[in-house]
Structure formats: C-alpha cells, structure tokens
Write a protein that holds these residues in place. Structure first.
Motif, PDB file in Angstrom:
ATOM      1  N   GLY A 121       0.812  -1.207   0.000  1.00  0.00           N
ATOM      2  CA  GLY A 121       0.000   0.000   0.000  1.00  0.00           C
ATOM      3  C   GLY A 121       0.849   1.262   0.000  1.00  0.00           C
ATOM      4  O   GLY A 121       0.530   2.232  -0.672  1.00  0.00           O
ATOM      5  N   SER A 122       1.923   1.266   0.776  1.00  0.00           N
ATOM      6  CA  SER A 122       2.828   2.414   0.833  1.00  0.00           C
ATOM      7  C   SER A 122       4.194   2.060   0.259  1.00  0.00           C
ATOM      8  O   SER A 122       5.150   2.811   0.407  1.00  0.00           O
ATOM      9  CB  SER A 122       2.984   2.887   2.280  1.00  0.00           C
ATOM     10  N   GLY A 123       4.295   0.925  -0.368  1.00  0.00           N
ATOM     11  CA  GLY A 123       5.548   0.472  -0.968  1.00  0.00           C
ATOM     12  C   GLY A 123       5.369  -0.924  -1.532  1.00  0.00           C
ATOM     13  O   GLY A 123       4.300  -1.531  -1.418  1.00  0.00           O
ATOM     14  N   PHE A 124       6.429  -1.460  -2.160  1.00  0.00           N
ATOM     15  CA  PHE A 124       6.360  -2.806  -2.707  1.00  0.00           C
ATOM     16  C   PHE A 124       7.762  -3.375  -2.815  1.00  0.00           C
ATOM     17  O   PHE A 124       8.764  -2.653  -2.724  1.00  0.00           O
ATOM     18  CB  PHE A 124       5.716  -2.793  -4.101  1.00  0.00           C
ATOM     19  N   PHE A 125       7.817  -4.694  -2.972  1.00  0.00           N
ATOM     20  CA  PHE A 125       9.083  -5.304  -3.336  1.00  0.00           C
ATOM     21  C   PHE A 125       8.811  -6.497  -4.231  1.00  0.00           C
ATOM     22  O   PHE A 125       7.752  -7.119  -4.194  1.00  0.00           O
ATOM     23  CB  PHE A 125       9.891  -5.719  -2.089  1.00  0.00           C
ATOM     24  N   GLY A 126       9.784  -6.806  -5.052  1.00  0.00           N
ATOM     25  CA  GLY A 126       9.717  -7.983  -5.901  1.00  0.00           C
ATOM     26  C   GLY A 126      11.088  -8.627  -5.962  1.00  0.00           C
ATOM     27  O   GLY A 126      12.115  -7.940  -5.911  1.00  0.00           O
ATOM     28  N   GLY A 127      11.119  -9.942  -6.018  1.00  0.00           N
ATOM     29  CA  GLY A 127      12.401 -10.626  -6.072  1.00  0.00           C
ATOM     30  C   GLY A 127      12.234 -12.128  -6.118  1.00  0.00           C
ATOM     31  O   GLY A 127      11.180 -12.641  -6.503  1.00  0.00           O
ATOM     32  N   ASP A 128      13.265 -12.835  -5.692  1.00  0.00           N
ATOM     33  CA  ASP A 128      13.277 -14.297  -5.700  1.00  0.00           C
ATOM     34  C   ASP A 128      13.129 -14.838  -4.286  1.00  0.00           C
ATOM     35  O   ASP A 128      13.645 -14.259  -3.324  1.00  0.00           O
ATOM     36  CB  ASP A 128      14.590 -14.814  -6.290  1.00  0.00           C
ATOM     37  N   GLU A 129      12.424 -15.963  -4.172  1.00  0.00           N
ATOM     38  CA  GLU A 129      12.379 -16.640  -2.878  1.00  0.00           C
ATOM     39  C   GLU A 129      13.594 -17.554  -2.756  1.00  0.00           C
ATOM     40  O   GLU A 129      13.918 -18.318  -3.671  1.00  0.00           O
ATOM     41  CB  GLU A 129      11.114 -17.486  -2.731  1.00  0.00           C
TER      42      GLU A 129
END
Length: 393
Positions: A121-129
C-alpha cells in the motif's frame, strides 16, 4: 544446520528512528497502510505476480519514511547484516531493499523457483524466494527459512527490508514466518512474541525489545490480560482485537474490531470517532504535519482516552496522545507546537477495521502476540503514565 538451546526465550532489541519529514507525512503513510490492510483482506492483492503489478498498487509514494522501527538480523553463512522493519501486519521476511546493501547469496542460500512480489500500500518489493538461515539474535538461528531476496523495491528508503511476524497467511501463505519455523524447529519455549516498546524523545534510540518464545516479566506491571483474536473481518486477518474508546466520560467509538500493529506509527480511529475526538479537543488540522494541533491551553484541558479491551480499561493519558515536542521539526511542525498522535483511519466505523493501535499506543503497554493460542495480551508498564512528550527539550 545452526543450533541453539531448545525451548528458550530470546530477546531481540529494536530501535525507533525518526527522519526529517519529506513528501509523505506520518498520516499519509499510516492511512495508505490502513487502506492496504482492508484491501488485502478482501483479496485485492491476491495473485500479484510481478513487481510492476505490485508497484501499480501503491496507494502513497512513501519514498520518505518518517518513522522506522527496525532490528538488526543476519542472513546466510557467512552472514550478512540487514536492518529490517518489524511488522506484525505482514508475514514475509525479505531483504535487499537498500541498493548499498543488496541481498548477498552465501554458502547456505538455496534459490527456489518461486518469485515473490508483495505490495504494502505504501511500498512494494519484488524478487526471488530463497531458503536460507537467519539469525535473529545470539542463540536463535533458524534454518531453512523462506526469505525474499529483493530485486526491485520502493518505499523502504533507509532500511533493508521487513521482518514479518504477523499471521502466516497475510502476504504469502506458502511461506511460514520466522516465528512459525522457530517454534516448529524446537527453538522457542512458547509459540508467542512479547513486545516491549518505551516512549522516547530522541530521534534515534534502541528503545524496544521483542521476546521470542515467551514474555519478559520485567517489562510490565501487574497481570497480563488476554483477549482472543477477533473473528470480524478484515481485522481477523491481522493481530485483531475488539475494543471501545472513550474520551473522558464520552464514548467516541463503540465496541468494534481493529488491530494492533507495529508497522503503524499513529493511533488511527474510524472517521466518525476521529471527528468526535477533534471536536471535543478543539484541535485544528495542521497542513504541514497532517496531524491535529492544539494550543497550550487546550493541552491543559485534554482528557485521557480509555480503551476497553475485553473488560479491562487501559488509559492513554494526555501526554501519551501528544507527539514528542522535542521531535516536532521531524514532522514539519513548529518547535513549540502541540501535535496529537490520534488520526483518521480513512473509513467510517463498521468497516471491520475501525482502529489501528500503532506504536504510539504500544509504547505505553506491554503486548504479547500469542500465536499458538490466537490471542493477544496487554499489561501496563512503568511508562504507561510517563510525561516526557510535552517537554520541548
């Protein structure tokens, strides 16, 4: 696999850091988080599969985080150090948000085939598990923990990621939390977390402590009183409780559901309750800080807020309703101003998430999240009635 003493209680210190207010003030950030929590519980973020999609769901550009509650952890072997936000409102743990301190693959890091993309909602992240070991404190190293290795992120300036200690299914039900794994691996005495956080009038101070696996009896007074996690959605998806709120002798919020949350700074009340509070205090809205402002005479007349939780009443004194005046410049306020930490939740009562007792509330009461028994406990502390916020120095 690293080892620890079976069935122990382990303390993990954490700090509050206040930075100069930027484009996003305290209220904007907290309201964006509240809206995210309502939307998330209704499934709006289900199936997010890319960083681009997660980024498109950000409600507020939180590029300047005013207040952070962080702890230092080590991931991998050899270990890398990360400063992570403590969050009872999410379940994922991830690192690498800070470009100067990216996620480091080590000899214990196992890359999975899963991508992780989460919007807050106030930020995000994306990557690998990845699967890796994480050390939360000396004596508490958790093996085979699912961790997000961030590749893209926004809204986490100055920190490296999040330590998610909320209910497992909040953000990705396929990844057990650090608390879940620590307990299942026999590392904790009890399936619970004690949260101790004390008021501070300085911009940076190690003034909090998490106790994994139990409670610290030295941190509270009297008896802990427990209530069950509420069954009312969307609060039931989080560390949700039932409470009513009175300003002095007047009820401003009837018995209803909401949450306690380490990721929220302010005390947020449903819009109708907030409006009643503003009218009764005589406060005006300050455009610079986004907070309610009162003068010295109004502060002298300010009454306590009383929170009835499971039949036990907890008093939030007038000083506890005040942002520390010594930190006014950090929120864009005037040096001698009086700013209140009670703000608008962004929805009228009846939404199923009618309040958020954030860290300005939690700093006055010892709190226990009993994961195993789906309940929350509260007790007063030596700081419940302390009165330093009204001082300018």
């Amino acid at each position: 696999m690293a080892s620890t003493v079976a069935g122990s209680k382990v303390a993990l210190p954490f700090a509050r850091r206040v930075s100069q207010a930027g484009s996003t003030n305290l209220v904007d950030f907290d309201q964006a988080r509240a809206q995210f929590m309502r939307d998330n519980a209704q499934g709006k973020y289900a199936g997010v599969s890319s960083a681009t999609e997660a980024a498109s769901m950000v409600n507020a550009p939180a590029t300047a985080r005013v207040v952070s509650y962080t702890t230092e952890v080590q991931i991998g072997n050899p270990p890398s150090n990360y400063s992570l936000l403590i969050d009872t409102g999410s379940s994922n743990t991830w690192a690498g948000a800070n470009l100067t301190n990216p996620f480091v693959f080590s000899g214990t890091t196992e890359l999975t085939s899963n991508a992780v993309c989460v919007s807050y909602g106030s930020g995000f992240f994306g990557g690998d598990e990845v699967m890796d070991q994480i050390t939360l404190a000396p004596g508490l190293t958790i093996a085979e923990q699912g961790i997000g290795a961030s590749i893209w992120s926004e809204g986490f300036g100055g920190v490296d990621g999040i330590l998610g200690i909320g209910p497992q299914d909040l953000t990705c039900s396929c990844i057990p939390t650090v608390v879940d794994n620590a307990y299942k691996q026999g590392l904790l005495e009890a399936y619970e977390i004690g949260i101790s956080f004390t008021p501070s009038t300085t911009p940076s101070e190690m003034n909090g402590e998490l106790t994994f696996g139990g409670v610290d009896e030295r941190k509270y007074k009297g008896t802990l009183t427990y209530v069950d996690i509420t069954s009312t959605s969307p609060a039931s998806h989080y560390v949700g409780i039932e409470q009513s709120v009175m300003y002095g002798d007047t009820e401003i919020l009837g018995p209803t559901s909401g949450i306690v949350d380490t990721g929220t700074t302010l005390l947020l009340l449903a819009t109708d309750a907030f409006n009643a509070y503003q009218n009764m205090t005589g406060a005006t809205m300050d455009d610079s800080s986004g907070l309610l402002q009162i003068d010295e005479e109004q502060y002298g007349a300010l009454q306590s807020l009383y929170f009835n939780i499971g039949g036990t009443v907890y008093e939030l004194t007038r000083d506890a309703q005040l942002w520390p005046r010594s930190l006014n410049k950090y929120i864009g306020g005037t040096e001698d101003g009086y700013y209140l930490v009670v703000s608008d939740n962004g929805a009228v009562s009846g939404s199923g998430l009618d309040f958020i007792n954030g860290m300005t509330w939690l700093e006055r009461f010892y709190t226990v999240y009993d994961v195993g028994n789906s309940r929350v406990g509260f007790a007063t502390t030596n700081h419940t009635h302390s009165g330093n916020n009204s001082r300018t120095i």
